[in-house]
Design a protein around this motif. Structure first.
Motif: not given
Length: 376
Positions: A171-180, A277-278, A291-292
C-alpha cells in the motif's frame, strides 16, 4: 528451545544481498528470492563506489575481493570537451582514512562477489521466484510464491528495486519520477592514461565521463536529455552512444572506437524517489531502491542501499522487539541522510537542465560528501 527468527528477503541486488549476509552472520534464518533466473550476474557495465560504500563492503567481509577486482583512486578531474584538463581535485575519503576515496568496478563483478558471499552465508536462495501474496498478522507474514509454495516469516524485507512490487503490495503508492536526463553506459578497454574519473560538462551532451573499473577496463557514460525510449531501436544503442562520444576529445576517440556492440550499451532515464512516509507496513520493510533512488550525479545510489542494509541489521539484532517503534527508528535514522543525497543529486541535474551558469556545484558536492563521512 528458543525461536530462531526467520526473514524473507525479496530481491538479490546490492541491498538484498548485503542484508542477507549480515542477518545470516547474526544467526537468523534467511531465505532470499530473486525474480531473475541468473541473479543479474551479467547485467550492467560499471559502478563507482565511494568510501562509505566500501565501508559496508568491508563489514560484509568482501573488501579484499572488491579491492583486488576493481581500480582504486583518489581524485576527480574535470575536462573541457576537447579533453583539456581544467582542474583536478582530491576526493573526500567518506569511508575513513584506511579506505580509498573511490573505487571503480565492473558491476557484474560486484554482483558475483555478493552472490558468492550470500551462498557462503548459508542462506536459502531461490531464483526465478517472486512473492505473489503477503498475508500479515501481528506476529509475521505468510508468503505465497510464484511456484505455488508458501512460507511463514517473522519479517519480509523488500529489496526488489525501483519498481518494487512489494512496495505496491503493502500500500505504499510512491513511484519513481524522471528528472529529465538519461544516460548511455558501456564498458570498454581502459586507455593507459585513465587512472581516475574525468568528467566533462557541456559539449554535445550534458556530461561525458569515464571511470577505471580494473587493470584493463573502463566504464564510460554520456548523459543527455531524455528521449522517448520507445523511439530508440536497441540495435542502434552502440551507434547512438558512439556518435555522442566521438565528439569529445582526449581519450574519448580511443574509448569510442570500442562502442560497437549494442548488447553492451545501456540506456536509462534518471529517476528520483524518496518514500517520505514510514518504510514499513506491519512486518514488511523496504530497503535500497525500493525506498529511494537518485540520479548517479553523486555516485551514491549503491552506497545508500548498502547503508540501509547495515543500519537495518544493527536494529534487528539489537535485542529490541520487532515492532513499529523499531521500524520507525530505521526510517527516522535513514531519511535525513538519504534525502540529502537525493536532493543534491537532483539539484545537480536541474542546474544543468536549466543552464544555470553560476551554480555552486563544487560547494554542493563538498557539503554532501562531508555529511556522508559521518557514520550512518
Amino acid at each position: 528451545m528458543p525461536h530462531t527468527r526467520s526473514v524473507l528477503v525479496v530481491g538479490g541486488g546490492a541491498s538484498g544481498n548485503a542484508v542477507t549476509v549480515l542477518l545470516r552472520r547474526a544467526g537468523l534464518r534467511v531465505d532470499l528470492i530473486e525474480a531473475s533466473p541468473d541473479w543479474n550476474a551479467t547485467t550492467g557495465s560499471g559502478i563507482t563506489l565511494q568510501g562509505n560504500a566500501l565501508r559496508v563492503l568491508r563489514r560484509l567481509g568482501v573488501w579484499e575481493q572488491v579491492e583486488a577486482s576493481g581500480f582504486a583512486y583518489g581524485s576527480l578531474g574535470v575536462t573541457a570537451p576537447d579533453g583539456t584538463v581544467l582542474f583536478v581535485k582530491e576526493d573526500m575519503r567518506t569511508g575513513g582514512d584506511d579506505l580509498p576515496a573511490t573505487l571503480g568496478l565492473q558491476r557484474p563483478q560486484l554482483q558475483q562477489i555478493l552472490i558468492d558471499a550470500v551462498r557462503a552465508s548459508g542462506a536459502t536462495v531461490r531464483l526465478g521466484t517472486t512473492a505473489e501474496t503477503l498475508d500479515q498478522d501481528a506476529d509475521g507474514v505468510l508468503v505465497r510464491f510464484s511456484d505455488g509454495s508458501e512460507g511463514r516469516y517473522d519479517l519480509v524485507i523488500a529489496a526488489d528495486g525501483l519498481n518494487s512490487a512489494t512496495r505496491a503490495a503493502i500500500g505504499i503508492t510512491d513511484r519513481a519520477e524522471p528528472v529529465g536526463m538519461a544516460i548511455w553506459r558501456a564498458p570498454a578497454p581502459r586507455p593507459a592514461s585513465v587512472t581516475r574519473t574525468d568528467l566533462t560538462y557541456g559539449g554535445p551532451a550534458y556530461i561525458a565521463g569515464y571511470t577505471p573499473t580494473g587493470e584493463h577496463t573502463v566504464y564510460a557514460y554520456v548523459v543527455e536529455a531524455c528521449r522517448d525510449r520507445n523511439t530508440i531501436d536497441p540495435s542502434l544503442y552502440a551507434d547512438e552512444m558512439r556518435r555522442l562520444a566521438e565528439q569529445y576529445g582526449g581519450v574519448w576517440p580511443e574509448i569510442a572506437q570500442h562502442l560497437t556492440d549494442p548488447a553492451k550499451v545501456n540506456y536509462t532515464w534518471f529517476d528520483r524517489l524518496l518514500v517520505e512516509s514510514s518504510w514499513h507496513r506491519g512486518r514488511v520493510v523496504l530497503v535500497g531502491d525500493a525506498a529511494h533512488c537518485c540520479p548517479p550525479t553523486l555516485a551514491q545510489g549503491a552506497a545508500m542501499s548498502l547503508e540501509d542494509a547495515s543500519v537495518l541489521t544493527d536494529l534487528l539484532t539489537s535485542g529490541r522487539p520487532w515492532d513499529d517503534e523499531l521500524f520507525q527508528a530505521y526510517h527516522d535514522r535513514r531519511v535525513p541522510r538519504v534525502r540529502t543525497v537525493v536532493e543534491a543529486s537532483v539539484q545537480l541535474c536541474r542546474w544543468q537542465l536549466d543552464g544555470e551558469r553560476d551554480a555552486d556545484m563544487p560547494g554542493l558536492i563538498g557539503r554532501t560528501m562531508a555529511v556522508l563521512k559521518e557514520l550512518p
